[in-house]
Design a protein around this motif. Structure first.
Motif, PDB file in Angstrom:
ATOM      1  N   THR A   1      42.377  49.476  47.851  1.00  0.00           N
ATOM      2  CA  THR A   1      41.298  48.631  47.872  1.00  0.00           C
ATOM      3  C   THR A   1      40.431  48.889  46.479  1.00  0.00           C
ATOM      4  OG1 THR A   1      41.515  48.202  50.292  1.00  0.00           O
ATOM      5  CG2 THR A   1      39.461  47.809  48.992  1.00  0.00           C
ATOM      6  N   LEU A   2      40.036  50.057  46.305  1.00  0.00           N
ATOM      7  CA  LEU A   2      39.424  50.423  45.173  1.00  0.00           C
ATOM      8  C   LEU A   2      39.983  50.138  43.754  1.00  0.00           C
ATOM      9  CD1 LEU A   2      37.834  53.893  46.564  1.00  0.00           C
ATOM     10  CD2 LEU A   2      36.583  51.652  46.149  1.00  0.00           C
ATOM     11  N   VAL A   3      41.233  50.307  43.718  1.00  0.00           N
ATOM     12  CA  VAL A   3      42.152  50.076  42.618  1.00  0.00           C
ATOM     13  C   VAL A   3      41.996  48.510  42.219  1.00  0.00           C
ATOM     14  CG1 VAL A   3      44.295  49.835  41.519  1.00  0.00           C
ATOM     15  CG2 VAL A   3      43.745  52.088  42.452  1.00  0.00           C
ATOM     16  N   ARG A   4      42.067  47.728  43.214  1.00  0.00           N
ATOM     17  CA  ARG A   4      41.826  46.146  43.326  1.00  0.00           C
ATOM     18  C   ARG A   4      40.412  45.909  42.923  1.00  0.00           C
ATOM     19  NH1 ARG A   4      45.652  42.764  45.875  1.00  0.00           N
ATOM     20  NH2 ARG A   4      43.879  41.230  46.176  1.00  0.00           N
ATOM     21  N   ALA A   5      39.569  46.443  43.289  1.00  0.00           N
ATOM     22  CA  ALA A   5      38.084  46.163  43.018  1.00  0.00           C
ATOM     23  C   ALA A   5      37.696  46.354  41.444  1.00  0.00           C
ATOM     24  CB  ALA A   5      37.324  46.923  43.899  1.00  0.00           C
ATOM     25  N   GLY A   6      38.603  47.243  40.698  1.00  0.00           N
ATOM     26  CA  GLY A   6      38.213  47.686  39.527  1.00  0.00           C
ATOM     27  C   GLY A   6      37.229  48.587  39.260  1.00  0.00           C
ATOM     28  N   PRO A   7      36.880  48.889  37.996  1.00  0.00           N
ATOM     29  CA  PRO A   7      36.193  50.205  37.647  1.00  0.00           C
ATOM     30  C   PRO A   7      34.587  50.043  38.303  1.00  0.00           C
ATOM     31  CG  PRO A   7      36.417  48.942  35.695  1.00  0.00           C
ATOM     32  CD  PRO A   7      37.318  48.197  36.769  1.00  0.00           C
ATOM     33  N   GLU A   8      34.193  48.867  38.563  1.00  0.00           N
ATOM     34  CA  GLU A   8      32.942  48.699  39.299  1.00  0.00           C
ATOM     35  C   GLU A   8      32.708  49.305  40.465  1.00  0.00           C
ATOM     36  OE1 GLU A   8      29.873  47.816  37.663  1.00  0.00           O
ATOM     37  OE2 GLU A   8      31.036  47.831  35.929  1.00  0.00           O
ATOM     38  N   GLY A   9      33.858  49.634  41.222  1.00  0.00           N
ATOM     39  CA  GLY A   9      33.919  50.002  42.437  1.00  0.00           C
ATOM     40  C   GLY A   9      33.321  48.978  43.508  1.00  0.00           C
ATOM     41  N   LEU A  10      32.871  49.446  44.808  1.00  0.00           N
ATOM     42  CA  LEU A  10      32.546  49.047  45.980  1.00  0.00           C
ATOM     43  C   LEU A  10      31.547  49.783  46.883  1.00  0.00           C
ATOM     44  CD1 LEU A  10      35.976  47.440  47.312  1.00  0.00           C
ATOM     45  CD2 LEU A  10      34.122  46.309  46.242  1.00  0.00           C
ATOM     46  N   SER A  11      30.409  48.976  47.170  1.00  0.00           N
ATOM     47  CA  SER A  11      29.674  49.974  48.091  1.00  0.00           C
ATOM     48  C   SER A  11      30.439  50.429  49.377  1.00  0.00           C
ATOM     49  CB  SER A  11      28.609  48.974  48.572  1.00  0.00           C
ATOM     50  OG  SER A  11      29.166  48.037  49.496  1.00  0.00           O
ATOM     51  N   ILE A  12      30.116  51.456  50.041  1.00  0.00           N
ATOM     52  CA  ILE A  12      30.762  51.998  51.006  1.00  0.00           C
ATOM     53  C   ILE A  12      31.090  51.014  52.117  1.00  0.00           C
ATOM     54  CG2 ILE A  12      28.956  53.231  52.241  1.00  0.00           C
ATOM     55  CD1 ILE A  12      32.015  54.856  51.663  1.00  0.00           C
ATOM     56  N   GLY A  13      30.110  50.181  52.403  1.00  0.00           N
ATOM     57  CA  GLY A  13      30.272  49.188  53.516  1.00  0.00           C
ATOM     58  C   GLY A  13      31.285  48.138  52.975  1.00  0.00           C
ATOM     59  N   GLU A  14      31.200  47.547  51.847  1.00  0.00           N
ATOM     60  CA  GLU A  14      32.215  46.517  51.380  1.00  0.00           C
ATOM     61  C   GLU A  14      33.720  47.373  51.412  1.00  0.00           C
ATOM     62  OE1 GLU A  14      33.753  42.894  50.130  1.00  0.00           O
ATOM     63  OE2 GLU A  14      31.854  43.528  51.073  1.00  0.00           O
ATOM     64  N   LEU A  15      33.764  48.445  50.987  1.00  0.00           N
ATOM     65  CA  LEU A  15      34.962  49.163  50.721  1.00  0.00           C
ATOM     66  C   LEU A  15      35.702  49.170  52.257  1.00  0.00           C
ATOM     67  CD1 LEU A  15      37.352  51.088  49.829  1.00  0.00           C
ATOM     68  CD2 LEU A  15      35.553  52.917  49.815  1.00  0.00           C
ATOM     69  N   GLY A  16      34.638  49.532  53.205  1.00  0.00           N
ATOM     70  CA  GLY A  16      35.101  49.604  54.834  1.00  0.00           C
ATOM     71  C   GLY A  16      35.828  48.208  55.076  1.00  0.00           C
ATOM     72  N   ALA A  17      34.810  47.179  54.847  1.00  0.00           N
ATOM     73  CA  ALA A  17      35.242  45.800  55.157  1.00  0.00           C
ATOM     74  C   ALA A  17      36.701  45.542  54.649  1.00  0.00           C
ATOM     75  CB  ALA A  17      34.187  44.898  55.134  1.00  0.00           C
ATOM     76  N   ARG A  18      36.765  45.863  53.611  1.00  0.00           N
ATOM     77  CA  ARG A  18      37.970  45.364  52.823  1.00  0.00           C
ATOM     78  C   ARG A  18      39.503  46.141  53.368  1.00  0.00           C
ATOM     79  NH1 ARG A  18      36.672  43.702  46.470  1.00  0.00           N
ATOM     80  NH2 ARG A  18      34.789  42.466  46.897  1.00  0.00           N
ATOM     81  N   ALA A  19      38.992  47.447  53.379  1.00  0.00           N
ATOM     82  CA  ALA A  19      40.027  48.374  53.723  1.00  0.00           C
ATOM     83  C   ALA A  19      40.303  48.426  55.294  1.00  0.00           C
ATOM     84  CB  ALA A  19      39.830  49.713  53.218  1.00  0.00           C
ATOM     85  N   GLY A  20      39.389  47.790  55.997  1.00  0.00           N
ATOM     86  CA  GLY A  20      39.650  48.046  57.405  1.00  0.00           C
ATOM     87  C   GLY A  20      39.539  49.386  58.121  1.00  0.00           C
ATOM     88  N   VAL A  21      38.580  50.230  57.465  1.00  0.00           N
ATOM     89  CA  VAL A  21      38.269  51.668  57.846  1.00  0.00           C
ATOM     90  C   VAL A  21      36.800  51.777  57.599  1.00  0.00           C
ATOM     91  CG1 VAL A  21      38.791  54.136  57.282  1.00  0.00           C
ATOM     92  CG2 VAL A  21      40.608  52.296  56.817  1.00  0.00           C
ATOM     93  N   THR A  22      36.273  51.930  58.754  1.00  0.00           N
ATOM     94  CA  THR A  22      34.846  52.030  58.582  1.00  0.00           C
ATOM     95  C   THR A  22      34.116  53.444  59.187  1.00  0.00           C
ATOM     96  OG1 THR A  22      34.730  51.020  60.894  1.00  0.00           O
ATOM     97  CG2 THR A  22      34.554  49.690  58.871  1.00  0.00           C
ATOM     98  N   GLY A  23      32.889  53.711  59.146  1.00  0.00           N
ATOM     99  CA  GLY A  23      32.263  54.758  59.808  1.00  0.00           C
ATOM    100  C   GLY A  23      32.667  56.361  59.352  1.00  0.00           C
ATOM    101  N   SER A  24      32.491  57.089  60.416  1.00  0.00           N
ATOM    102  CA  SER A  24      32.962  58.439  59.752  1.00  0.00           C
ATOM    103  C   SER A  24      34.423  58.564  59.110  1.00  0.00           C
ATOM    104  CB  SER A  24      32.692  59.509  61.074  1.00  0.00           C
ATOM    105  OG  SER A  24      33.436  59.109  62.134  1.00  0.00           O
ATOM    106  N   THR A  25      35.376  57.903  59.889  1.00  0.00           N
ATOM    107  CA  THR A  25      36.723  57.717  59.432  1.00  0.00           C
ATOM    108  C   THR A  25      36.860  57.447  57.997  1.00  0.00           C
ATOM    109  OG1 THR A  25      37.381  57.158  61.689  1.00  0.00           O
ATOM    110  CG2 THR A  25      38.910  56.864  59.981  1.00  0.00           C
ATOM    111  N   LEU A  26      36.041  56.230  57.380  1.00  0.00           N
ATOM    112  CA  LEU A  26      36.178  56.181  55.954  1.00  0.00           C
ATOM    113  C   LEU A  26      35.450  57.274  55.380  1.00  0.00           C
ATOM    114  CD1 LEU A  26      36.477  54.031  53.787  1.00  0.00           C
ATOM    115  CD2 LEU A  26      34.297  53.210  54.262  1.00  0.00           C
ATOM    116  N   THR A  27      34.336  57.891  55.616  1.00  0.00           N
ATOM    117  CA  THR A  27      33.759  58.888  54.834  1.00  0.00           C
ATOM    118  C   THR A  27      34.457  60.074  54.889  1.00  0.00           C
ATOM    119  OG1 THR A  27      31.631  58.110  55.945  1.00  0.00           O
ATOM    120  CG2 THR A  27      31.616  60.340  55.152  1.00  0.00           C
ATOM    121  N   HIS A  28      35.383  60.323  55.953  1.00  0.00           N
ATOM    122  CA  HIS A  28      36.397  61.474  55.832  1.00  0.00           C
ATOM    123  C   HIS A  28      37.196  61.245  54.763  1.00  0.00           C
ATOM    124  CE1 HIS A  28      39.267  64.381  56.864  1.00  0.00           C
ATOM    125  NE2 HIS A  28      40.282  63.211  56.999  1.00  0.00           N
ATOM    126  N   HIS A  29      38.088  59.834  54.826  1.00  0.00           N
ATOM    127  CA  HIS A  29      39.020  59.689  53.970  1.00  0.00           C
ATOM    128  C   HIS A  29      38.513  59.538  52.313  1.00  0.00           C
ATOM    129  CE1 HIS A  29      42.111  59.161  57.012  1.00  0.00           C
ATOM    130  NE2 HIS A  29      41.420  58.470  57.524  1.00  0.00           N
TER     131      HIS A  29
END
Length: 114
Positions: free
Chosen positions: A32-60
């Motif tokens: 998901t981050l590679v697809r987003a490019g060098p600008e990256g994503l906010s943690i919330g947007e990353l979680g929404a796009r990758a389907g991983v949220t909360g403490s699980t996303l933080t850990h990964h």
């Protein structure tokens, strides 16, 4: 003076990076981050796009960051994650392919990835 990288250190570095990718969730986060490019994503947007949220996303994200594959940067009140290690990811694929067919009786041209 030996300027070649220590093969044991290279092997350790590659093993650490591959271990970090040894989870479907982490692989999805990195992709998901590679697809987003060098600008990256906010943690919330990353979680929404990758389907991983909360403490699980933080850990990964933390595991990927420790392996040098992801960076995190605070921008105002947001944490932005990015696939910061494009050279590292290329090194992973080069590591796998660098000796392609080296032990084959007759290496085939279609396997040449260099």
């Amino acid at each position: 003076m030996n300027t070649r990288p220590d093969p044991d250190l290279t092997l350790t570095r590659m093993a650490t990076a591959f271990a970090a990718l040894g989870s479907e969730h982490r692989l999805s986060v990195l992709k998901t981050l590679v697809r987003a490019g060098p600008e990256g994503l906010s943690i919330g947007e990353l979680g929404a796009r990758a389907g991983v949220t909360g403490s699980t996303l933080t850990h990964h994200v933390r595991v990927l960051a420790q392996a040098g594959l992801v960076s995190q940067e605070r921008r105002g009140r947001s944490i932005i994650c990015a696939a910061a290690a494009y050279p590292e990811m290329r090194a992973l694929s080069d590591f796998l392919l660098s000796e392609c067919c080296a032990d084959a009786a007759a290496p085939h041209a279609e396997h040449d990835h260099g």
